[in-house]
Design an enzyme around this catalytic site. Structure first.
Site, PDB file in Angstrom:
ATOM      1  N   VAL A  17      23.553  43.048  41.447  1.00  0.00           N
ATOM      2  CA  VAL A  17      24.230  43.346  42.710  1.00  0.00           C
ATOM      3  C   VAL A  17      25.662  43.799  42.407  1.00  0.00           C
ATOM      4  CG1 VAL A  17      22.826  41.695  43.993  1.00  0.00           C
ATOM      5  CG2 VAL A  17      24.987  40.943  42.984  1.00  0.00           C
ATOM      6  N   CYS A  18      26.387  44.231  43.455  1.00  0.00           N
ATOM      7  CA  CYS A  18      27.781  44.621  43.290  1.00  0.00           C
ATOM      8  C   CYS A  18      28.604  43.364  42.973  1.00  0.00           C
ATOM      9  CB  CYS A  18      28.310  45.271  44.568  1.00  0.00           C
ATOM     10  SG  CYS A  18      27.380  46.749  45.010  1.00  0.00           S
ATOM     11  N   PRO A  19      29.624  43.398  42.140  1.00  0.00           N
ATOM     12  CA  PRO A  19      30.144  44.620  41.508  1.00  0.00           C
ATOM     13  C   PRO A  19      29.493  44.952  40.170  1.00  0.00           C
ATOM     14  CG  PRO A  19      31.567  42.792  40.911  1.00  0.00           C
ATOM     15  CD  PRO A  19      30.436  42.216  41.755  1.00  0.00           C
ATOM     16  N   TYR A  20      28.458  44.173  39.764  1.00  0.00           N
ATOM     17  CA  TYR A  20      27.935  44.351  38.402  1.00  0.00           C
ATOM     18  C   TYR A  20      27.211  45.680  38.229  1.00  0.00           C
ATOM     19  CZ  TYR A  20      29.144  39.478  38.590  1.00  0.00           C
ATOM     20  OH  TYR A  20      29.830  38.324  38.769  1.00  0.00           O
ATOM     21  N   ASN A  50      28.047  52.415  46.898  1.00  0.00           N
ATOM     22  CA  ASN A  50      29.237  51.886  46.206  1.00  0.00           C
ATOM     23  C   ASN A  50      29.433  52.479  44.817  1.00  0.00           C
ATOM     24  OD1 ASN A  50      29.786  50.293  48.402  1.00  0.00           O
ATOM     25  ND2 ASN A  50      28.829  48.458  47.546  1.00  0.00           N
TER      26      ASN A  50
END
Ligand SMILES: [Zn+2]
Lengths: 82, 276
Positions: A17-20, A50
């Site tokens: 998931v974000c931010p990964y 994103n």
């Protein structure tokens, strides 16, 4: 629809998931040469907007961000700058 | 190669830093390979060391021979109430490793003297000065100049603070204050008061300057000194330049080896800086 793009490296970020999603895409791109193309597979929908936005902020080119199937998307990036 | 150079835990831990364009994976690798020496696990050294360790600076050395005292706790955030009486280097190492087990903490549990300063400082890339006394302040200044190490300096007294970065060739502490004032002119350590958050602020600033030096980004606080008056909530900067007459880094230096001064404390404000 499949424009023929030569992909130099592909990473599978399904489950991330974000931010990964962005961090791992960025780290992968850092190891590549300017002009090379990275294909990123994600299944976290917000990453589809994103990751391209953050990559454009860093001066990289987004060649494609498209749905592949019910769960997955691909983001195709070209390294423009170190 | 690539992502495999970082563990998954490292990618998670440093993600908000790696996201920064000025840092990235390459910058994070520089931080992990960097070795920073923090002089003093006190008011300045505490926040500096905590943020350096949290940022993933690979090796953090701590020089302190003292033990934790209850009166330290209002500003020395490396130490907790249950640490009173422990060696500061032990308490500091434990705190830093709890923040980030990725870091190697080197304990230098001894007073810095003219005999050991060169050998302690020489392996490090950057030195953060959190010394609370003149002998150590001059010793660190002189040793860093003689070894060619950047020195991230900070100084606080009561409600006033100063910070600057000394890079060899661009001025040093002795360009400002050629020699320590005679003992008795300035308050002793125990007499001098300080608001705890003030070294917190300056120590954080020292951590930021250190990270900038390691990454080679931005404009380092070189050739200028930041002055902060907490009561007035006033920041100002004064230009600093190398003094050709400096006894250490001047054109005809007279100091070529380290000097041990008598122990005393305080922060002198030179007339040129005091008259705003
Ligand atoms: Zn000087």
């Amino acid at each position: 629809m499949s424009i023929d793009i030569q992909v130099d490296r592909e990473i599978n970020l399904k489950g991330e998931v974000c931010p990964y999603t962005f961090v791992k895409s960025k780290l992968a791109l850092e190891e590549m040469e300017v002009g090379q193309v990275l294909r990123v597979i994600v299944d976290h929908e917000p990453a589809v907007t994103n990751v391209p936005r953050s990559m454009e902020n860093e001066g990289q080119a987004v060649l494609r961000a498209a749905k592949l199937n019910d769960t997955d998307w691909e983001i195709v990036l070209r390294k423009e700058t170190e | 190669m690539g992502m495999s150079a970082f563990s998954d835990e490292q990618i998670q831990r440093y993600s908000r830093q790696i996201i920064l364009k000025e840092v990235g994976g390459k910058g994070q690798r520089k931080l992990l390979n960097a070795q920073v020496l923090v002089i003093g696990a006190g008011g300045l050294g505490s926040p500096a060391a905590v943020y350096l360790a949290a940022a993933g600076v690979g090796t953090v050395g701590i020089v302190d021979f003292d033990r934790v005292d209850m009166s330290n706790l209002h500003r020395q955030i490396l130490h907790h109430t249950e640490d009173v009486g422990r060696l500061k280097v032990e308490s500091a190492a434990e705190t830093l490793l709890r923040y980030n087990p990725d870091v190697t903490v080197v304990r230098h549990q001894e007073p810095l003297t003219s005999h050991n300063a060169m050998s302690i400082i020489s392996p490090y890339d950057v030195v953060v000065n959190g010394a609370d006394n003149f002998p150590t302040r001059y010793l660190v200044n002189d040793a860093c100049y003689l070894l060619g190490k950047p020195l991230v300096d900070g100084c606080i007294l009561m409600f006033d603070a100063q910070a600057t970065v000394f890079v060899p060739g661009k001025g040093c502490y002795r360009c400002l204050y050629p020699a320590p004032p005679p003992p008795g002119l300035v308050p002793s350590c125990a007499e001098a008061g300080v608001l705890g958050a003030l070294p917190g602020l300056i120590g954080c600033l020292q951590a930021i300057e250190t990270v900038k030096l390691i990454l080679g980004i931005g404009e380092p606080l070189v050739s200028r000194m930041l002055l902060y008056d907490a009561l007035a909530a006033d920041f100002r900067q004064v230009k600093l330049r190398r003094d050709p007459a400096c006894p250490l880094c001047g054109d005809s230096p007279t100091i070529r080896e380290l000097i041990d001064y008598e122990e005393f404390c305080g922060v002198p404000i030179p007339a040129a800086l005091a008259e705003h």
